[in-house]
Design a protein around this motif. Structure first.
Motif, mmCIF file in Angstrom:
data_model
loop_
_atom_site.group_PDB
_atom_site.id
_atom_site.type_symbol
_atom_site.label_atom_id
_atom_site.label_comp_id
_atom_site.label_asym_id
_atom_site.label_seq_id
_atom_site.Cartn_x
_atom_site.Cartn_y
_atom_site.Cartn_z
ATOM 1 N N ARG A 106 0.754 -11.762 -7.346
ATOM 2 C CA ARG A 106 1.162 -11.570 -8.746
ATOM 3 C C ARG A 106 0.855 -10.152 -9.169
ATOM 4 N NH1 ARG A 106 -2.186 -16.304 -9.289
ATOM 5 N NH2 ARG A 106 -0.915 -18.171 -9.378
ATOM 6 N N ARG A 107 1.900 -9.408 -9.538
ATOM 7 C CA ARG A 107 1.683 -8.073 -10.102
ATOM 8 C C ARG A 107 1.352 -8.242 -11.585
ATOM 9 N NH1 ARG A 107 6.686 -8.314 -7.609
ATOM 10 N NH2 ARG A 107 7.009 -6.995 -5.785
ATOM 11 N N PRO A 108 0.380 -7.485 -12.079
ATOM 12 C CA PRO A 108 0.090 -7.577 -13.515
ATOM 13 C C PRO A 108 1.000 -6.643 -14.307
ATOM 14 C CG PRO A 108 -1.600 -6.286 -12.378
ATOM 15 C CD PRO A 108 -0.567 -6.634 -11.362
ATOM 16 N N GLY B 135 8.511 -6.026 2.123
ATOM 17 C CA GLY B 135 8.390 -6.510 0.746
ATOM 18 C C GLY B 135 9.560 -6.045 -0.084
ATOM 19 N N ALA B 136 9.600 -6.462 -1.209
ATOM 20 C CA ALA B 136 8.985 -7.629 -1.812
ATOM 21 C C ALA B 136 9.991 -8.169 -2.819
ATOM 22 C CB ALA B 136 7.699 -7.264 -2.528
ATOM 23 N N THR B 137 9.929 -9.454 -3.059
ATOM 24 C CA THR B 137 10.747 -9.981 -4.148
ATOM 25 C C THR B 137 10.093 -9.568 -5.475
ATOM 26 O OG1 THR B 137 9.534 -12.057 -4.301
ATOM 27 C CG2 THR B 137 11.399 -11.995 -2.759
ATOM 28 N N GLY C 200 0.790 -1.234 0.000
ATOM 29 C CA GLY C 200 0.000 0.000 0.000
ATOM 30 C C GLY C 200 0.815 1.272 0.000
ATOM 31 N N MET C 201 2.035 1.219 -0.556
ATOM 32 C CA MET C 201 2.816 2.457 -0.637
ATOM 33 C C MET C 201 2.233 3.362 -1.716
ATOM 34 S SD MET C 201 6.642 1.041 -0.225
ATOM 35 C CE MET C 201 6.344 -0.123 -1.507
ATOM 36 N N LEU C 202 2.074 4.630 -1.373
ATOM 37 C CA LEU C 202 1.588 5.633 -2.325
ATOM 38 C C LEU C 202 2.798 6.512 -2.614
ATOM 39 C CD1 LEU C 202 -1.683 6.439 -0.317
ATOM 40 C CD2 LEU C 202 -1.382 4.741 -2.143
ATOM 41 N N VAL D 264 14.448 -3.423 -0.378
ATOM 42 C CA VAL D 264 13.404 -3.875 0.543
ATOM 43 C C VAL D 264 12.625 -2.654 1.003
ATOM 44 C CG1 VAL D 264 14.821 -3.682 2.641
ATOM 45 C CG2 VAL D 264 12.959 -5.332 2.598
ATOM 46 N N TYR D 265 11.334 -2.848 1.260
ATOM 47 C CA TYR D 265 10.592 -1.759 1.886
ATOM 48 C C TYR D 265 9.920 -2.260 3.161
ATOM 49 C CZ TYR D 265 6.973 -3.727 -1.262
ATOM 50 O OH TYR D 265 6.132 -4.557 -1.956
ATOM 51 N N LEU D 266 9.801 -1.337 4.111
ATOM 52 C CA LEU D 266 9.210 -1.635 5.415
ATOM 53 C C LEU D 266 8.084 -0.636 5.640
ATOM 54 C CD1 LEU D 266 12.592 -1.752 7.414
ATOM 55 C CD2 LEU D 266 11.403 -3.666 6.329
ATOM 56 N N SER E 147 9.466 7.895 -4.730
ATOM 57 C CA SER E 147 10.389 6.762 -4.538
ATOM 58 C C SER E 147 10.278 5.748 -5.669
ATOM 59 C CB SER E 147 10.099 6.061 -3.205
ATOM 60 O OG SER E 147 10.015 7.009 -2.171
ATOM 61 N N GLU E 148 9.120 5.724 -6.349
ATOM 62 C CA GLU E 148 8.934 4.776 -7.460
ATOM 63 C C GLU E 148 9.148 5.434 -8.828
ATOM 64 O OE1 GLU E 148 8.193 1.483 -7.541
ATOM 65 O OE2 GLU E 148 7.787 1.046 -5.432
ATOM 66 N N ALA E 149 9.767 6.632 -8.861
ATOM 67 C CA ALA E 149 10.045 7.287 -10.151
ATOM 68 C C ALA E 149 11.374 6.761 -10.676
ATOM 69 C CB ALA E 149 10.112 8.805 -9.971
ATOM 70 N N TYR F 202 0.836 -3.202 -12.597
ATOM 71 C CA TYR F 202 2.145 -3.679 -12.127
ATOM 72 C C TYR F 202 2.384 -3.333 -10.652
ATOM 73 C CZ TYR F 202 7.163 -4.770 -12.359
ATOM 74 O OH TYR F 202 8.409 -5.293 -12.138
ATOM 75 N N ARG F 203 3.372 -2.484 -10.327
ATOM 76 C CA ARG F 203 3.681 -2.181 -8.928
ATOM 77 C C ARG F 203 2.828 -1.041 -8.381
ATOM 78 N NH1 ARG F 203 9.145 -3.762 -7.306
ATOM 79 N NH2 ARG F 203 8.999 -2.192 -5.696
ATOM 80 N N HIS F 204 1.911 -0.521 -9.180
ATOM 81 C CA HIS F 204 1.321 0.782 -8.844
ATOM 82 C C HIS F 204 -0.192 0.766 -8.710
ATOM 83 C CE1 HIS F 204 5.351 1.965 -9.815
ATOM 84 N NE2 HIS F 204 5.213 1.545 -11.060
HETATM 85 N N1 GLY Z 1 4.341 -1.703 -5.010
HETATM 86 C C1 GLY Z 1 5.401 -2.449 -4.498
HETATM 87 C C2 GLY Z 1 5.570 -3.770 -5.100
HETATM 88 O O1 GLY Z 1 4.980 -4.096 -6.106
HETATM 89 O O2 GLY Z 1 6.334 -4.537 -4.574
#
Ligand code: GLY
Length: 386
Positions: A297-299, A255-257, A49-51, A242-244, A55-57, A324-326
């Protein structure tokens, strides 16, 4: 609008994006049904649930970053409105994200990214190790440096889905926990269809969506206490990421692998990698209880950006998938833009880089099954939702 009892809009997928889209459409007066054999059981049930648009740019993803920034800007209103409608706490927190580099190599890699993020005008401030520990005293002493992204927030995706289900029902939409049929079956009654089916989008639409496995752990602070840190921590740890994510109720998500495969096995090496990186950053976590180890599973799409807009050759079908991750950060904006598109028929210019036809025509033979276990995905099966 149609007459009689049939819906105006059928949404396939009861993850956050499907539910939020249903909510937005229902509040605009459309009759909506949502189809999902196992609502809320997809990627959001595992997600942290990271918004985190800053950090994801990442390099080479400017259009995606613009979309993430725009959606993150809508989160405060979205969260407030959802809580107002439902009375439910989403676990929405705004302390911000600390990125932390452990070794000199980690710092070199991270600094290059932080410089790029600053070039884009994104709010991120470098911090020295002592400044990091002023903010989070329990961080390990072995740190080379970090950065603070005050606008990168978090929400609890499980609470989000629970609240959206209440909001959807209150707005008059119906969630049908039934097997998902083919697109033709869904469009037969004349309704417009929104496919928000995560990895299941591939089989329903023929669009290129692949599963990208992520293993995620949940820890709990002993004695029912809150975690000993407040910020989301985004760590670069001896070449591992890794994120906490700390929650008020004592939970910490680790997470996450990122694995190019579609099974849901939790492996010893996946858990070891995450725990080692987590405790290298925050040694206290070694004393927390390990309460859950899951995989989701991320799409993913070929450019790892979402597919939002009409399905090529089927204008009555809109796609809202491949996040995907977002998926969580993009929920409010995706829902609003899809609801707008259903009303106006004209995609917002922000969606141009994310048109579902950008990879060519759909391939009906695409099963989405590659690497996915036999219990998953497809007509009569359970869509992986965002
Ligand atoms: N949004 C973080 C991840 O997909 O691991």
């Amino acid at each position: 609008m149609l007459t009689g009892g049939s819906p105006d809009v059928v949404v396939i997928g009861a993850g956050p994006i499907g539910l939020a889209t249903a909510w937005r459409c229902a509040e605009r007066g459309m009759r909506v049904t949502v189809h999902d054999p196992d609502p809320g059981s997809g990627a959001a049930d595992v997600a942290a649930g990271m918004l985190a648009p800053v950090s994801e740019a990442h390099f080479g993803e400017r259009a995606l970053t613009r979309l993430l920034v725009a959606s993150a800007a809508g989160w405060p209103d979205f969260a407030a409105r959802l809580t107002e409608r439902t009375g439910l706490d989403l676990g929405y927190r705004t302390e911000g994200t600390l990125s932390v580099a452990v070794t000199a190599d980690d710092l070199a890699e991270a600094e290059r990214l932080w410089a790029y993020q600053r070039e884009l005008g994104l709010p991120i401030t470098p911090l020295r190790p002592a400044e990091l520990r002023d903010r989070e005293p329990l961080l390990a002493t072995r740190l080379r440096g970090g950065a603070y992204a005050p606008g990168d927030h978090q929400v609890d995706p499980r609470r989000l889905v629970a609240a959206l289900r209440v909001a959807v029902a209150a707005a008059g939409a119906t969630v049908l926990p039934r097997p998902v049929g083919s697109l033709d079956e869904m469009t037969a009654a004349g309704a417009r269809v929104v496919v928000a089916a995560g990895c299941g989008t591939a089989q329903l639409t023929g669009l290129p969506v692949r599963p990208v496995k992520g293993q995620v752990l949940r820890l709990r602070a002993p004695g029912g206490a809150a975690p000993g840190f407040r910020h989301v921590i985004n760590g670069y740890v001896d070449g591992r990421d890794v994120y906490l994510v700390p929650r008020h109720d004592g939970e910490v998500v680790v997470g996450a692998t990122v694995e190019e495969r579609g099974d849901l096995d939790v492996t010893a090496s996946g858990v070891l990698e995450l725990l080692r990186a987590a405790t290298d950053l925050l040694p206290e976590l070694g004393e927390y209880h390990l309460v859950e180890a899951r995989a989701g599973r991320r799409p993913g799409t070929p450019d790892n950006a979402p597919l939002i807009g009409p399905l090529p050759g089927r204008p009555e079908v809109l796609v809202a998938g491949g996040h995907y991750r977002h998926g969580i950060v993009l929920t409010p904006l995706t829902a609003d833009l899809v609801a707008d598109l259903l009303v106006t028929g004209v995609p917002d210019p922000l969606l141009a880089p994310f048109a579902p036809d950008r990879f060519g025509p759909p391939n009906p033979g695409r099963s989405g099954r590659a690497g996915i276990g036999p219990d998953r995905v497809g007509p009569g099966g359970r869509p992986d939702t965002e």
